[in-house]
Design a protein around this motif. Structure first.
Motif, short mmCIF file in Angstrom:
data_model
loop_
_atom_site.label_atom_id
_atom_site.label_comp_id
_atom_site.label_asym_id
_atom_site.label_seq_id
_atom_site.Cartn_x
_atom_site.Cartn_y
_atom_site.Cartn_z
N ARG A 298 0.84 -1.20 0.00
CA ARG A 298 0.00 0.00 0.00
C ARG A 298 0.88 1.25 0.00
O ARG A 298 0.59 2.24 -0.69
N TYR A 299 1.95 1.21 0.78
CA TYR A 299 2.86 2.36 0.84
C TYR A 299 3.60 2.53 -0.48
O TYR A 299 3.76 3.65 -0.98
N ILE A 300 4.04 1.41 -1.08
CA ILE A 300 4.72 1.48 -2.38
C ILE A 300 3.78 2.04 -3.44
O ILE A 300 4.16 2.88 -4.26
N LYS A 301 2.54 1.60 -3.41
CA LYS A 301 1.55 2.07 -4.39
C LYS A 301 1.31 3.57 -4.25
O LYS A 301 1.12 4.29 -5.24
N SER A 302 1.31 4.07 -3.00
CA SER A 302 1.07 5.50 -2.78
C SER A 302 2.19 6.36 -3.34
O SER A 302 1.99 7.56 -3.57
N LYS A 303 3.37 5.77 -3.57
CA LYS A 303 4.51 6.54 -4.08
C LYS A 303 4.63 6.47 -5.60
O LYS A 303 5.51 7.10 -6.18
#
Length: 429
Positions: A298-303
């Motif tokens: 989820r954090y990777i996708k937000s970047k």
């Protein structure tokens, strides 16, 4: 983004459609976006950058574009228009530029919400709307990065539909797992299962699991979390941000150099704290990637700079559709049109069934425990509403009870209905 002077960032949960039909090929950086709420009600948002000392023809073109959109739509216009000679209190012009623009604002009943200077002593950045109450809490803040313009923040009211269903989800971050384990450890499973068949044992087991799950895991309303707050955001950072804004406001009012130095010092400390918080959060995600991969991805996708999003889609008449139901119908029609219907298939011959009997299978507590510890906690529960996180966190306390239920199921041939049903959800790819 068009040209390089105008950009609009829209969060994933907001439906936004770029309106190419609303552009007239202006020589300035600009575009229009249609934002829609859950009721389907739309607001057109126009973004403009007008270079200083532009020709009058460009001003006329901008006014024509804004007026055309104001006739049939709710409109909000924001941008850097570079009209320093307009007095927005009296709506008068003291210089060569801005006469056509003021006339456009008045004829289309637009409200100009910016009251303080946005660059030096001039109001260059404007916020306009054609409906009363659609823009609230307008605030001129500090500079954005290295820009010499002040930031402008405001709330856009789009008649948000608050009558939708309230979805409750479990808040695992505040779960009391130690109390849950102590509670289940005190359960006498042998006494509880006494005289029951497989179905009864499973139902009794499920009742106990759901009971402790509801008792020790609090509930929150889905969607009530602060979407604007980053996962690394802390109370210390919030305090520094508040202090920085207060110092900037004092400097703007008093113009004291000592306050300006304090503001710059606070700004430097804030940047350092944000970098540290981000680093700590990323390290924590990397350490727990095997136990909680959903948070990591989820954090990777937000970047990601470019994100995959469905729609808007074009229907058979060439009209752009952004509503979920309409896009679903378009996709359904397309898939049906390319579906291949098989013909001439031969009937399958069934092989003879084997008469061999399966040998006795022994299921031990240690084997069940090993499987429970490998459960992926980021998966959703089945129809029984028993969450994988609960099973993994209480694996030691429930492994023996589950082993006894599995043994009886194999020996009697009975299978609880919960084991034979599942939620099936089609995913668009």
């Amino acid at each position: 983004m068009k040209g390089g002077g105008v950009a609009l960032l829209v969060r994933e949960y907001i439906t936004a459609v770029l309106r190419q039909d609303r552009l007239e090929g202006l020589s300035t950086e600009s575009f229009w976006v249609e934002l829609r709420n859950r009721k389907g009600m739309a607001t057109l948002v126009g973004l403009y950058y007008r270079p200083p000392n532009s020709q009058r023809e460009l001003e006329v073109q901008i006014c024509r574009e804004i007026a055309g959109n104001c006739r049939k739509h709710k409109v909000v216009v924001v941008g850097d228009f570079n009209f320093p000679y307009i007095d927005w209190v009296s709506h008068t012009v003291r210089g060569p530029d801005g006469l056509e623009f003021v006339k456009c604002v008045q004829e289309n009943f637009l409200n100009q919400y910016i009251e303080g200077p946005t660059r030096g002593d001039a109001i260059l950045d404007l916020l306009l709307g054609n409906e009363l109450g659609q823009v609230t809490e307008v605030c001129v803040g500090e500079h954005f990065g290295s820009s010499d313009h002040n930031t402008i923040s405001f709330n856009l009211i789009m008649d948000k539909d608050r009558s939708g269903p309230r979805v409750e989800v479990l808040n695992w971050k505040k779960a009391k797992f130690e109390e849950m384990r102590k509670d289940l450890k005190s359960v006498d499973w042998d006494r509880l299962f006494s005289g029951m068949d497989v179905i009864g044992r499973w139902e009794a087991f499920k009742v106990e699991i759901v009971r402790v799950q509801n008792l020790y895991v609090p509930v929150r309303i889905k969607g009530k979390v602060n979407r604007n707050k980053e996962p690394w955001f802390s109370r210390d950072i919030a305090t520094l941000i508040k202090k920085k804004r207060e110092l900037y406001d004092v400097y703007r009012k008093q113009g004291v150099n000592k306050v300006l130095e304090e503001y710059k010092k606070c700004k430097k400390i804030l940047k350092k704290e944000i970098r540290r918080a981000k680093r700590r959060h990323e390290v924590a995600l990397a350490v727990k990637v095997k136990d909680n991969p959903k948070s990591f991805y989820r954090y990777i996708k937000s970047k990601r700079i470019v994100r995959d999003k469905i729609g808007p889609l074009e229907d058979q008449s060439g009209r752009l559709c952004a509503e979920p139901k309409e896009m679903g119908e378009i996709l359904n029609r397309f898939f049906a049109s390319v579906f291949t219907k098989e013909t001439g298939m031969k009937s399958m011959e069934l092989r003879e069934t084997s008469s061999e009997i399966m040998e006795t299978v022994q299921i031990e507590k240690e084997e069940v425990l090993a499987v429970l510890r490998k459960i992926k906690v980021d998966k959703s529960p089945g129809p029984d509403r028993v969450f994988p996180r609960t099973l993994k966190e209480t694996s030691v306390e429930i492994a023996g009870a589950l082993a006894e239920i599995f043994k009886m199921s194999l020996s009697t041939g009975e299978v609880p209905e919960d084991w034979r049903v599942a939620h099936v959800v089609p995913l668009f790819k």
